[in-house]
Design an enzyme around this catalytic site. Structure first.
Site, PDB file in Angstrom:
ATOM      1  N   LYS A   6       0.981  -1.177   0.061  1.00 57.30           N
ATOM      2  CA  LYS A   6       0.028  -0.032  -0.088  1.00 57.30           C
ATOM      3  C   LYS A   6       0.674   1.316  -0.027  1.00 57.30           C
ATOM      4  CE  LYS A   6      -3.799  -2.384   2.147  1.00 57.30           C
ATOM      5  NZ  LYS A   6      -4.360  -2.704   3.313  1.00 57.30           N
TER       6      LYS A   6
ATOM      7  N   GLN B 259      -4.670  -1.341   9.504  1.00 59.00           N
ATOM      8  CA  GLN B 259      -4.745  -2.828   8.829  1.00 59.00           C
ATOM      9  C   GLN B 259      -5.383  -3.910   9.855  1.00 59.00           C
ATOM     10  OE1 GLN B 259      -3.326  -3.488   5.895  1.00 59.00           O
ATOM     11  NE2 GLN B 259      -4.029  -5.408   6.154  1.00 59.00           N
TER      12      GLN B 259
ATOM     13  N   ASP C 152     -10.950   3.036   3.409  1.00 56.07           N
ATOM     14  CA  ASP C 152     -11.198   1.501   3.356  1.00 56.07           C
ATOM     15  C   ASP C 152     -12.821   1.203   3.276  1.00 56.07           C
ATOM     16  OD1 ASP C 152      -9.379  -0.173   3.272  1.00 56.07           O
ATOM     17  OD2 ASP C 152      -9.094  -0.558   5.490  1.00 56.07           O
TER      18      ASP C 152
END
Ligand code: NAP
Length: 285
Positions: free
Chosen positions: A53, A97, A120
């Site tokens: 990422k 995460q 997200d």
């Protein structure tokens, strides 16, 4: 019949080039899109994901911050970091995460992220926006699947789509996105009585289970589009999806491979969402 491949790597390259161009344009207006990635603990798979990422940010000209913390980080400490990033004007997207260590309530942390920075798309406000058709961030994996369908010019109107899996991050939002494009959607899960009876009726199948060979050739209508979200390891330890690729590609019309399918698209859509978040700040000026 041999299915045509939907190449997630090629589509990702193309989309990331477009993102990079828009990032350059935004920089001329004094805004550099910024993504903050928080990793708690030492999960090896998570370490790979966050590295990818951060690299994608670098490749597209975005600013990124990677914060890594030990397993011993408390929930209160993590919430304080999220609050600080919510208030940081150089950060347009915040990604925590998952999975988090067991002593931290992941949902509480997700809800602490400002919906304006929820790239997200896991915040309840983002889920509600998707459900009601309002603007908001879409979860990256199903969003990437939609882009793959768009890339082959597939018209979902009136088609029957079967989604296997009902998680909040893949299955459910996937179903909502397909529905928004006028598909007739069936959601299957571990308690579905006869999965094959459902998938055999499908024009589009999205497999998001996390188990090898959930979908085999005898379960697919000839010519169907098959999107494989699953990430599993085969007996040789190689990455594979939920779909029996070798068998299903002889029946399907289109198919995504694993690796090189949905995986790269997920990170690409994270870049798209982060860029969109930065562009949104222009509107609020
Ligand atoms: P999850 O939360 O574990 O959900 C799996 C779903 O599959 C559940 O809804 C479960 O049903 C259903 N299921 C389990 N066994 C089944 C069966 N035999 N038949 C039909 N349905 C069954 O997983 P997830 O987070 O959605 O992820 C799914 C897969 O996608 C995993 O392999 C994950 O690694 C992968 N993934 C890939 C990406 C990517 O970027 N490529 C991103 C995210 C996830 P119940 O609800 O009844 O338990």
């Amino acid at each position: 019949m041999t299915a045509q491949l939907i190449d997630g790597n090629a589509l990702s390259r193309q989309l990331r080039e477009e993102v990079a161009q828009r990032v350059s344009a935004l920089k001329t207006q004094g805004i550099t899109p910024g993504l903050a990635v928080i990793l708690v603990g030492e999960n090896p798979a998570s370490q790979v994901y966050v590295r990818n990422k951060v690299k994608a940010c670098h490749d597209t000209g975005m600013h990124s911050v990677l914060e890594t913390y030990p397993d011993s980080m408390t929930e209160a400490e993590l919430l304080a970091r999220v609050e600080a990033l919510n208030a940081d004007p150089s950060i347009h997207g915040i990604l925590v995460q998952l999975p988090l260590p067991a002593h931290i309530d992941a949902q509480k942390v997700i809800e602490a992220i400002s919906p304006e920075k929820d790239v997200d798309g896991f915040h309840v406000a983002s889920a509600g926006a998707l459900m009601t058709g309002l603007p908001g961030f879409w979860p990256c994996t199903p969003y990437g699947c939609m882009k793959m369908l768009e890339s082959i010019g597939y018209d979902l109107r009136g088609k029957h789509a079967v989604v296997i899996g009902r998680s909040n991050i893949v299955g459910k939002p996937m179903a909502m996105m397909l529905l928004a494009k006028d598909a007739t959607v069936t959601i299957c899960h571990s308690r579905t009585a006869d999965l094959k009876a459902q998938t055999l009726q499908a024009d589009v199948i999205v497999a998001a289970v996390g188990r090898r060979n959930v979908l085999t050739a005898d379960m697919v209508k000839p010519g169907a589009v098959v999107i494989d979200v699953g990430m599993n390891r085969n007996d040789e330890g190689k990455l594979c999806g939920d779909v029996d690729f070798a068998g299903v590609k002889e029946v399907a019309g289109w198919i995504t491979p694993v690796p090189g399918g949905v995986g790269p698209m997920t990170i690409t859509m994270l870049m798209v969402n982060t860029l969109a978040s930065a562009e949104n700040t222009l509107l609020r000026r």
